[in-house]
Design an enzyme around this catalytic site. Structure first.
Site, short mmCIF file in Angstrom:
data_model
loop_
_atom_site.label_atom_id
_atom_site.label_comp_id
_atom_site.label_asym_id
_atom_site.label_seq_id
_atom_site.Cartn_x
_atom_site.Cartn_y
_atom_site.Cartn_z
N ASP A 72 -1.50 6.42 6.70
CA ASP A 72 -2.57 5.57 6.17
C ASP A 72 -2.82 4.49 7.21
O ASP A 72 -2.04 3.56 7.36
CB ASP A 72 -2.12 4.96 4.84
N TRP A 81 0.83 -1.21 0.00
CA TRP A 81 0.00 0.00 0.00
C TRP A 81 0.86 1.26 0.00
O TRP A 81 0.57 2.21 -0.72
CB TRP A 81 -0.99 0.00 1.17
N LYS A 130 -12.06 -2.03 6.66
CA LYS A 130 -11.25 -3.05 7.32
C LYS A 130 -11.67 -3.14 8.79
O LYS A 130 -12.07 -4.17 9.26
CB LYS A 130 -9.75 -2.75 7.22
C1 LIG Z 1 -7.35 -1.53 1.84
C2 LIG Z 1 -6.27 -0.55 1.96
C3 LIG Z 1 -6.18 0.56 1.10
C4 LIG Z 1 -7.12 0.77 -0.06
O1 LIG Z 1 -8.38 1.14 0.37
P1 LIG Z 1 -9.56 1.47 -0.66
O2 LIG Z 1 -10.62 2.01 0.24
O3 LIG Z 1 -9.93 0.21 -1.35
O4 LIG Z 1 -9.05 2.51 -1.61
C5 LIG Z 1 -5.16 1.45 1.31
N1 LIG Z 1 -4.28 1.30 2.31
C6 LIG Z 1 -4.32 0.25 3.15
C7 LIG Z 1 -3.31 0.12 4.23
C8 LIG Z 1 -5.33 -0.71 3.01
O5 LIG Z 1 -5.38 -1.76 3.84
#
Ligand SMILES: *Cc1c(COP(=O)(O)O)cnc(C)c1O
Length: 364
Positions: free
Chosen positions: A174, A104, A198
């Site tokens: 993030d 990511w 998540k």
């Molecule tokens: C799932 C995830 C993303 C992407 O998220 P979306 O909402 O599908 O754009 C980005 N960063 C991390 C750490 C993730 O687990």
């Protein structure tokens, strides 16, 4: 109704049963409203109350001060990968620093390069992202717009256990796959963001906590639908927000406060759950091999390999027969990934650990 399984999906992921039951109860009619959350105006008092409670609960949970704005956006965390450099790097004459500890972070850095000078200052790629740097080991840029980290790399299963200190440079995190899993020192961060699907609800809503002074940096050339400043000014309601997603997120924040008892408690539970699974891994005499190095193991995504791909396939298939589902690892790491987010009950983690022990005895 069919029985619920133990759902180890990496995302969209398991939600607390009590929250799902409340959504189900209120789906025909929100109490005192007479229509469901899906059918009311985002300008209605009922929705504005939900939005206000979501923000207030989140502020209490994370200890967010008055010098931060809380935004509810769409487009997922992936849109943040672009929106962030658009708002904070474009025309700044500065460099954005990316600490890349997994897939990511790699994607985030790639998107930033469309907007300006983005430098990967540390990368774990050489060892397939199995470790994290000590913060003192990360080189720093002199003229920096911000430093970006990924607190938990969902695919590789490596996680920062503490909040780094980037000094005067805005630290951007993030936190998509470990949002609200522990207390955070929010004052260390310029932006702390996460998609909900998540650890905090359904897909389609992204929570962005942003320090107010950063809003002054947004260039005039940024269109309003991509501008943090514009969303902050309109209380996340420039257009119709994801009303259902915000409602579900609000219920999750209530669950964290009332049922769990806050983030310190949540962390205790998460540690206990992860211990069950990692103990099963470590106690297998090398049958299971963890992907992440021990000192940076994730409490959220447990990644491991078995002696062969054939045995891994059998593991996933036999686990599914026991209602232990969604255990296949991401193709870039292979093997098994067990996602044990906040809403995974202790019993579920226990059943996985028990299955791992039993599968190892039969196949080891
Ligand atoms: C799932 C995830 C993303 C992407 O998220 P979306 O909402 O599908 O754009 C980005 N960063 C991390 C750490 C993730 O687990």
């Amino acid at each position: 109704m069919t029985e619920r399984v133990d759902n180890f999906s990496p995302g969209p992921a398991v939600m607390p049963l009590s929250v799902l039951e409340q959504i189900q109860r209120e789906m025909i009619s929100l109490p005192g409203v007479g229509s469901s959350i899906l059918e009311i105006s985002h300008r209605s008092k009922a929705f504005l109350d939900i939005l206000a409670e979501a923000e207030a609960n989140l502020r209490r949970l994370l200890g967010i001060g008055a010098n931060y704005k809380v935004l509810f956006l769409q487009g997922g965390s992936r849109l943040q990968f672009s929106m962030m450099p658009m708002n904070l790097l474009r025309d700044s004459g500065k460099t954005a620093e990316y600490v890349v500890s997994g897939s990511w972070g790699e994607k985030a850095a790639k998107e930033a390069a469309f907007e300006g000078e983005a430098r990967v200052t540390w990368s774990g790629k050489a060892t397939n992202y199995d470790r994290l740097p000590a913060w003192s080991e990360v080189p720093r840029e002199a003229n920096s717009a911000y430093v970006h980290i990924t607190s938990n790399e969902t695919i590789q299963g490596v996680q920062f256990a503490t909040d780094p200190d980037a000094g005067d440079v805005p630290l951007i995190c993030d936190a998509s796959s470990d949002f609200l899993h522990r207390p955070v020192d929010i004052d260390r961060y310029g932006i702390f963001y996460a998609c909900a699907q998540k650890n905090a609800g359904p897909s389609g809503v992204t929570i962005v906590v942003i320090r107010e002074d950063l809003l002054d940096r947004v260039p005039k050339s940024v269109p309003s639908m991509l501008s943090y400043a514009a969303y902050a000014k309109e209380n996340s309601m420039q257009n119709t927000p994801n009303t259902f997603g915000i409602y579900a997120f609000m219920l999750i924040t209530r669950w964290l406060e009332r049922d769990i008892g806050g983030l310190a408690k949540m962390l205790e539970v998460n540690r206990a759950k992860a211990k069950l699974v990692y103990d099963a891994l470590d106690g297998s005499g090398g049958f299971y091999r963890g992907h992440a190095q021990k000192d940076c193991r994730s409490l959220m995504n447990v990644t491991f390999r078995l002696p062969s791909e054939e045995v891994e396939k059998r593991f996933v298939a036999e686990a599914a027969k026991e209602n232990l589902c969604e255990l296949k690892g991401h193709r870039s790491v292979g093997g098994i990934r067990a996602s044990i987010y906040n809403a995974m009950p202790m019993d579920g983690a226990g059943r996985l650990a028990e299955f791992m022990g039993e599968f190892c005895r039969r196949n080891g």
